[in-house]
Design an enzyme around this catalytic site. Structure first.
Site, mmCIF file in Angstrom:
data_model
loop_
_atom_site.group_PDB
_atom_site.id
_atom_site.type_symbol
_atom_site.label_atom_id
_atom_site.label_comp_id
_atom_site.label_asym_id
_atom_site.label_seq_id
_atom_site.Cartn_x
_atom_site.Cartn_y
_atom_site.Cartn_z
ATOM 1 N N ARG A 199 1.576 -21.152 -8.613
ATOM 2 C CA ARG A 199 2.304 -20.423 -9.657
ATOM 3 C C ARG A 199 3.337 -21.313 -10.352
ATOM 4 O O ARG A 199 4.437 -20.885 -10.694
ATOM 5 C CB ARG A 199 2.969 -19.165 -9.092
ATOM 6 C CG ARG A 199 2.010 -18.186 -8.447
ATOM 7 C CD ARG A 199 0.974 -17.663 -9.442
ATOM 8 N NE ARG A 199 0.015 -16.782 -8.767
ATOM 9 C CZ ARG A 199 -1.182 -17.177 -8.321
ATOM 10 N NH1 ARG A 199 -1.578 -18.436 -8.479
ATOM 11 N NH2 ARG A 199 -2.002 -16.324 -7.749
ATOM 12 N N SER A 245 1.931 -8.705 -10.541
ATOM 13 C CA SER A 245 2.528 -9.015 -9.242
ATOM 14 C C SER A 245 3.995 -9.395 -9.412
ATOM 15 O O SER A 245 4.326 -10.279 -10.208
ATOM 16 C CB SER A 245 1.773 -10.160 -8.573
ATOM 17 O OG SER A 245 0.449 -9.773 -8.283
ATOM 18 N N GLU A 247 7.804 -13.647 -9.045
ATOM 19 C CA GLU A 247 6.715 -14.177 -9.872
ATOM 20 C C GLU A 247 6.892 -13.712 -11.309
ATOM 21 O O GLU A 247 6.630 -14.451 -12.248
ATOM 22 C CB GLU A 247 5.362 -13.723 -9.324
ATOM 23 C CG GLU A 247 4.167 -14.293 -10.076
ATOM 24 C CD GLU A 247 2.858 -14.058 -9.361
ATOM 25 O OE1 GLU A 247 1.873 -13.723 -10.053
ATOM 26 O OE2 GLU A 247 2.802 -14.207 -8.129
#
Length: 306
Positions: free
Chosen positions: A173, A222, A292
């Site tokens: 990520r 998410s 995130e």
């Protein structure tokens, strides 16, 4: 505000709007306005803005606004929203060239129609290609790092650069995109396969996502990254946070790594609820969850707490 919303520009063809509401554009449907919102017609139009922007004026780039909390105080400086001028998708023999505003799922569908496998995972990511590259988005066993050939970016001064996958330093990520740069397009590689087989895999991903995630709610994808060796949703569940509410914000009961706007939530409530979840998980497991979802903009002076 009048001084903040005053700077000289000329020759722009796109729409430049002062004090522009952003909440209606975000998947959460919350957040304050942009000081300035610019929707460029194309790459040359964006270059013109970058070259005229005062060096000390903040620049924020938004795509699909799917994985972001726009704070209630709004976003200072200029917000650039990439739209139709950056959404072209061109299929080649061994890959797809997609504009930064092209939706991930649309890229997956174009690849399937051309019999190119390897991009099916994009059908499970709610967002656009520019954002996917910036955060090395991934799902269902793959990520951008596995399929990227190159990305073209504009530097803050308008210079166009092409970066390879190695240049971008992908991690979980994360990418090493230069500070202040704007992704404008990218090439994603694929491998030949039966179009029917690829479509079947995409259908499986859609069905799995529909069954396990609150895809029809006002959400942002998410919320937290998965810590090494753990699943964020499981840590949240074990900490007793499934269904937890703060005002109009709620931790999803269907998938507790998703935050929901039940209809009248504020961005302040959503962020405060997320921080409450982080504290509870840390207290219960000793694991510090990391966001995130990107949280951007100015905080309101009075902040609600959970």
């Amino acid at each position: 505000m009048s001084e903040t919303l005053s700077f000289p520009v000329s020759g722009l063809r796109g729409r430049l709007t002062a004090n522009a509401p952003l909440g209606p554009r975000a998947w959460f449907r919350t957040g304050g306005p942009a000081d300035w919102l610019f929707i460029p017609e194309d790459q040359d139009d964006l270059i013109a803005l970058l070259r005229q922007r005062p060096a000390d004026m903040p620049l924020t780039v938004l795509g699909a606004c799917s994985n972001v909390i726009i704070r209630d105080g709004g976003i200072p400086g200029i917000v650039v929203r990439l739209a139709r001028g950056f959404s072209e998708i061109r299929v080649e023999e061994s890959g797809v060239i997609a504009g930064a505003a092209a939706l991930d799922v649309t890229v997956a569908e174009h690849a399937a129609s051309a019999g190119l496998a390897g991009l099916e995972f994009l059908a499970g990511i709610p967002g656009s290609i520019g954002g996917a590259i910036r955060m090395n988005a991934g799902a269902y066993g793959s990520d951008i790092n596995a399929v990227l050939d190159w990305a073209e970016i504009l530097m803050p001064d308008g210079e166009l650069r092409r970066l390879s996958r190695a240049d971008l330093g992908f991690a979980y990520r994360h990418s090493d995109l230069p500070e202040g740069s704007v992704v404008v397009r990218a090439r994603l590689k694929g491998t030949p396969d039966s179009a029917d087989a690829i479509r079947a895999r995409i259908s499986d991903i859609r069905a799995s996502r529909e069954a396990s995630q609150p895809v029809r709610a006002r959400t942002g994808g998410s919320t937290f990254r998965n810590p090494a060796g753990h699943k964020a949703w499981q840590l949240i569940d074990e900490a007793g946070c499934r269904g937890l509410r703060l005002g109009g914000a709620q931790v999803s009961e269907k998938h507790c790594n998703f935050l929901l706007n039940l209809g009248d939530a504020t961005s302040t409530q959503l962020e405060a609820l997320g921080e409450k979840v982080r504290r509870d998980v840390l207290d219960q497991s000793g694991i510090d969850l990391h966001w995130e979802i990107k949280r951007i903009g100015r905080r309101m002076e009075k902040r609600e707490t959970a």
